[in-house]
Write a protein that holds these residues in place. Structure first.
Motif, PDB file in Angstrom:
ATOM      1  N   ALA A 206       0.852  -1.180  -0.157  1.00  0.00           N
ATOM      2  CA  ALA A 206      -0.052  -0.074   0.022  1.00  0.00           C
ATOM      3  C   ALA A 206       0.971   1.235   0.092  1.00  0.00           C
ATOM      4  O   ALA A 206       0.656   2.143  -0.790  1.00  0.00           O
ATOM      5  N   ARG A 207       2.066   1.266   0.637  1.00  0.00           N
ATOM      6  CA  ARG A 207       2.719   2.282   0.819  1.00  0.00           C
ATOM      7  C   ARG A 207       3.602   2.508  -0.704  1.00  0.00           C
ATOM      8  O   ARG A 207       3.539   3.763  -1.119  1.00  0.00           O
ATOM      9  N   ARG A 208       3.732   1.537  -1.351  1.00  0.00           N
ATOM     10  CA  ARG A 208       4.339   1.934  -2.695  1.00  0.00           C
ATOM     11  C   ARG A 208       3.211   2.117  -3.634  1.00  0.00           C
ATOM     12  O   ARG A 208       4.001   3.183  -4.542  1.00  0.00           O
ATOM     13  N   ARG A 209       2.194   1.617  -3.381  1.00  0.00           N
ATOM     14  CA  ARG A 209       1.062   2.429  -4.372  1.00  0.00           C
ATOM     15  C   ARG A 209       0.974   3.825  -4.097  1.00  0.00           C
ATOM     16  O   ARG A 209       0.653   4.565  -5.056  1.00  0.00           O
ATOM     17  N   TYR A 210       1.055   4.166  -2.928  1.00  0.00           N
ATOM     18  CA  TYR A 210       0.627   5.552  -2.546  1.00  0.00           C
ATOM     19  C   TYR A 210       1.809   6.555  -3.056  1.00  0.00           C
ATOM     20  O   TYR A 210       1.473   7.619  -3.592  1.00  0.00           O
ATOM     21  N   LEU A 211       3.029   6.016  -2.954  1.00  0.00           N
ATOM     22  CA  LEU A 211       4.176   6.776  -3.374  1.00  0.00           C
ATOM     23  C   LEU A 211       4.122   6.577  -4.714  1.00  0.00           C
ATOM     24  O   LEU A 211       4.426   8.056  -5.604  1.00  0.00           O
ATOM     25  N   THR A 212       3.685   5.833  -5.597  1.00  0.00           N
ATOM     26  CA  THR A 212       3.534   5.913  -7.184  1.00  0.00           C
ATOM     27  C   THR A 212       2.559   6.918  -7.348  1.00  0.00           C
ATOM     28  O   THR A 212       2.540   7.671  -8.275  1.00  0.00           O
ATOM     29  N   THR A 213       1.464   6.808  -6.718  1.00  0.00           N
ATOM     30  CA  THR A 213       0.202   7.876  -7.075  1.00  0.00           C
ATOM     31  C   THR A 213       0.758   9.341  -6.852  1.00  0.00           C
ATOM     32  O   THR A 213       0.555  10.252  -7.574  1.00  0.00           O
ATOM     33  N   ILE A 214       1.628   9.417  -5.757  1.00  0.00           N
ATOM     34  CA  ILE A 214       2.193  10.756  -5.533  1.00  0.00           C
ATOM     35  C   ILE A 214       2.996  11.202  -6.513  1.00  0.00           C
ATOM     36  O   ILE A 214       2.813  12.344  -7.147  1.00  0.00           O
ATOM     37  N   LEU A 215       3.812  10.390  -7.176  1.00  0.00           N
ATOM     38  CA  LEU A 215       4.964  10.568  -8.233  1.00  0.00           C
ATOM     39  C   LEU A 215       4.097  10.757  -9.398  1.00  0.00           C
ATOM     40  O   LEU A 215       4.415  11.944 -10.040  1.00  0.00           O
ATOM     41  N   GLU A 216       3.267  10.062  -9.759  1.00  0.00           N
ATOM     42  CA  GLU A 216       2.540  10.351 -11.149  1.00  0.00           C
ATOM     43  C   GLU A 216       1.618  11.816 -10.992  1.00  0.00           C
ATOM     44  O   GLU A 216       1.516  12.221 -12.035  1.00  0.00           O
ATOM     45  N   ASN A 217       1.110  11.963 -10.069  1.00  0.00           N
ATOM     46  CA  ASN A 217       0.201  13.047 -10.031  1.00  0.00           C
ATOM     47  C   ASN A 217       0.920  14.345  -9.817  1.00  0.00           C
ATOM     48  O   ASN A 217       0.820  15.203 -10.342  1.00  0.00           O
ATOM     49  N   ALA A 218       1.868  14.197  -8.994  1.00  0.00           N
ATOM     50  CA  ALA A 218       2.693  15.459  -8.871  1.00  0.00           C
ATOM     51  C   ALA A 218       3.593  15.713  -9.974  1.00  0.00           C
ATOM     52  O   ALA A 218       3.448  17.024 -10.586  1.00  0.00           O
ATOM     53  N   THR A 219       4.065  14.756 -10.998  1.00  0.00           N
ATOM     54  CA  THR A 219       4.606  15.047 -12.213  1.00  0.00           C
ATOM     55  C   THR A 219       3.625  15.620 -13.284  1.00  0.00           C
ATOM     56  O   THR A 219       3.976  16.440 -13.985  1.00  0.00           O
ATOM     57  N   ALA A 220       2.298  15.128 -13.155  1.00  0.00           N
ATOM     58  CA  ALA A 220       1.211  15.593 -14.191  1.00  0.00           C
ATOM     59  C   ALA A 220       0.817  16.953 -13.763  1.00  0.00           C
ATOM     60  O   ALA A 220       0.492  17.625 -14.792  1.00  0.00           O
ATOM     61  N   THR A 221       0.651  17.373 -12.639  1.00  0.00           N
ATOM     62  CA  THR A 221       0.362  18.560 -12.440  1.00  0.00           C
ATOM     63  C   THR A 221       1.422  19.701 -12.702  1.00  0.00           C
ATOM     64  O   THR A 221       0.790  20.710 -13.024  1.00  0.00           O
ATOM     65  N   VAL A 222       2.676  19.454 -12.527  1.00  0.00           N
ATOM     66  CA  VAL A 222       3.686  20.356 -12.804  1.00  0.00           C
ATOM     67  C   VAL A 222       3.898  20.405 -14.200  1.00  0.00           C
ATOM     68  O   VAL A 222       4.507  21.348 -14.714  1.00  0.00           O
ATOM     69  N   ARG A 223       3.652  19.319 -15.075  1.00  0.00           N
ATOM     70  CA  ARG A 223       4.006  19.519 -16.491  1.00  0.00           C
ATOM     71  C   ARG A 223       3.256  20.724 -17.037  1.00  0.00           C
ATOM     72  O   ARG A 223       2.153  20.938 -17.072  1.00  0.00           O
ATOM     73  N   GLY A 224       4.210  21.676 -17.731  1.00  0.00           N
ATOM     74  CA  GLY A 224       3.945  22.698 -18.131  1.00  0.00           C
ATOM     75  C   GLY A 224       3.674  23.916 -17.357  1.00  0.00           C
ATOM     76  O   GLY A 224       3.410  24.836 -18.013  1.00  0.00           O
ATOM     77  N   ARG A 225       3.995  23.675 -16.140  1.00  0.00           N
ATOM     78  CA  ARG A 225       4.085  24.575 -15.208  1.00  0.00           C
ATOM     79  C   ARG A 225       5.378  24.724 -14.490  1.00  0.00           C
ATOM     80  O   ARG A 225       5.469  25.214 -13.340  1.00  0.00           O
ATOM     81  N   GLU A 226       6.513  24.134 -14.983  1.00  0.00           N
ATOM     82  CA  GLU A 226       7.806  23.963 -14.449  1.00  0.00           C
ATOM     83  C   GLU A 226       8.141  25.386 -13.978  1.00  0.00           C
ATOM     84  O   GLU A 226       8.312  26.210 -14.824  1.00  0.00           O
ATOM     85  N   PRO A 227       8.889  25.526 -12.787  1.00  0.00           N
ATOM     86  CA  PRO A 227       9.449  26.796 -12.492  1.00  0.00           C
ATOM     87  C   PRO A 227      10.657  27.249 -13.373  1.00  0.00           C
ATOM     88  O   PRO A 227      11.380  25.979 -13.595  1.00  0.00           O
ATOM     89  N   GLU A 228      10.796  28.272 -13.637  1.00  0.00           N
ATOM     90  CA  GLU A 228      12.036  28.751 -14.676  1.00  0.00           C
ATOM     91  C   GLU A 228      13.450  28.402 -13.864  1.00  0.00           C
ATOM     92  O   GLU A 228      13.323  29.352 -12.799  1.00  0.00           O
ATOM     93  N   ALA A 229      14.217  27.751 -14.397  1.00  0.00           N
ATOM     94  CA  ALA A 229      15.461  27.720 -13.658  1.00  0.00           C
ATOM     95  C   ALA A 229      15.471  27.836 -12.043  1.00  0.00           C
ATOM     96  O   ALA A 229      15.976  28.804 -11.506  1.00  0.00           O
ATOM     97  N   PRO A 230      14.778  26.675 -11.624  1.00  0.00           N
ATOM     98  CA  PRO A 230      14.877  26.763 -10.031  1.00  0.00           C
ATOM     99  C   PRO A 230      16.017  26.419  -9.714  1.00  0.00           C
ATOM    100  O   PRO A 230      17.270  25.927 -10.329  1.00  0.00           O
TER     101      PRO A 230
END
Length: 466
Positions: A206-230
């Motif tokens: 369950a922990r691994r599935r939870y982390l996978t969900t975090i990774l996929e959704n965080a990546t999808a949400t940021v796509r196209g909104r990446e901060p410039e030169a962080p």
């Protein structure tokens, strides 16, 4: 093998002026007496047609206008209710299946009652399973929506492997006269090993599935909104923080432990002096920066005062069923929730407070409130009020199906308590925490399981909504 005794509950509500210690209380007509009464009915109606059984059902009468009952229900009253409900169940089963005549051998519920009786006898005689066997929970789901059987069936079996346990269940239940009926009527959808070791594995999965969900959704949400030169150093520090706090927050609990050099809550300046990184940690770091940028905010350097910083204690995250964070809720909150449940229960069921087991209902409410975070308890009664208002139709369906006049009357113990309405909300919000506390308090696990399954799987509208 089957864990659900259908006849565990009373066929009628508690009359005014009676309590759990009364001679004719709800518990006086227990499982054995009800089961024997049902067996007598089955012998009586064997070979009868649908029409003949319908005549018996109509003639059986029943306890009408129970809210106006001023005298305690007698054993005869309760046996009359058992007879009426059982005849109604048989008539409904025969009508839906098109049976020309009744035969107990074809009745799936009888097999369930027999299994419940066998389990009770085994427990009473002190019989325990072979220690070399593993207990498995096996869940099957109905494949044909038109089939009159339950939507989901849960059974328990002992075996040395999943295959052996599943084979035992299929052999016993997947046959024309078995609980599953003909092959293909029920599909096994879940087999779970019930042991401390399997619980650890399940938690880690369950922990691994939870982390996978975090990774996929965080990546999808940021796509196209990446901060410039962080700032690379800032991203690295945030990655370290989220890896410690989210990816590997606590290596000291059971589960897959990170190696000594991997992350845990702590500080890079302390041993082993490692800055940690992980894919979920980096995804969350970039998500935080994009989030702040979206709202025109930015991180600033913290001012260090004194010789050193003193870190605040770090919590363990959401409390588990084994360590509830708040203990008992304040009495006034318990009473407010009791009042809200009582108002909605009366509106849904048409019963009155004089008919309820207030003590048992308060016990249920108290357990449920322990799964509400302390910070949320003052606002919880209003949140519960909103929840129950929005789900009035589902609550009515629950009562219609499992109340004393429902098709499945007598199957769900908790339906007789107004406090069961708060369980509906907790089942939706904190099911694992609730299950753990329920068991910890010594409550009957089967009662909560059957109520949970009835609420989750048997009250949705035709479109599947809730």
């Amino acid at each position: 093998m089957h864990h659900v005794p259908l006849a565990e509950t009373p066929d009628t509500p508690q009359p005014p002026g009676r309590d759990a210690r009364s001679e004719d209380s709800l518990n006086s007509l227990g499982f054995e007496k009800r089961f024997e009464a049902r067996k007598e009915i089955h012998r009586e109606v064997t070979g009868m047609t649908v029409g003949q059984i319908h005549e018996l059902w109509v003639a059986a009468g029943g306890l009408e206008n129970r809210e106006d009952q001023t005298q305690p229900f007698s054993t005869e009253d309760r046996l009359t209710a058992v007879r009426r409900n059982e005849l109604k169940r048989i008539w409904t089963l025969m009508t839906e299946d098109g049976w020309p005549s009744y035969s107990p051998d074809d009745d799936p519920d009888i097999q369930r009652w027999l299994q419940a009786q066998q389990e009770r006898e085994a427990r009473a005689s002190g019989v325990v399973p072979d220690p070399g066997l593993i207990r498995y929970r096996i869940v099957a789901q109905r494949t044909d929506p038109e089939h009159p059987g339950a939507v989901r069936l849960t059974n328990y079996a002992y075996g040395r492997s999943v295959e052996e346990a599943l084979a035992k269940v299929r052999k016993a239940l997947e046959k024309p006269d078995g609980l599953y009926g003909d092959q293909g009527m029920y599909r096994v959808v879940e087999v779970v090993e019930e042991s401390p070791e399997s619980e650890v594995r399940q938690q880690e999965e369950a922990r691994r599935r939870y982390l996978t969900t975090i990774l996929e959704n965080a990546t999808a949400t940021v796509r196209g909104r990446e901060p410039e030169a962080p700032d690379a150093d800032l991203v690295r520090r945030l990655d370290d923080f989220f890896t410690r706090a989210v990816t590997f927050p606590n290596p000291h609990t059971p589960g897959v432990h990170p190696r000594p050099h991997q992350a845990t809550f702590g500080w890079t300046s302390e041993q082993p002096y490692i800055e940690h990184a992980s894919d979920p940690g980096r995804a969350l770091a970039l998500f935080l920066l994009a989030y702040l940028d979206h709202y025109g905010l930015e991180l600033v350097t913290a001012v260090r005062t004194g010789d050193r910083s003193v870190p605040s204690p770090v919590g363990e995250g959401r409390p588990s069923a084994r360590g509830a964070e708040g203990g008992e809720a304040a009495p006034e909150i318990v009473e407010r929730v009791m009042d809200i449940c009582g108002q909605h229960y009366a509106a849904v069921t048409g019963t009155s407070p004089e008919q309820w087991d207030q003590e048992s209902s308060r016990e249920v409410v108290s357990i449920a409130l322990r799964t509400v975070r302390i910070a949320e308890r003052n606002a919880y009664p209003q949140a519960l009020e909103t929840y129950l208002n929005e789900r009035r139709a589902r609550l009515e369906r629950l009562w219609q199906r499992y109340g004393p006049d429902g098709m499945f009357a007598g199957e769900v113990v908790l339906i007789d308590l107004p406090g069961c309405f708060v369980l509906c909300e907790r089942i939706d919000s904190s099911p694992l925490w609730l299950e753990g506390l329920w068991t910890q308090e010594g409550q009957e696990e089967t009662a909560l399981e059957r109520f949970r399954d009835s609420w989750l799987y048997d009250t949705s509208d035709k479109d599947g909504g809730r």
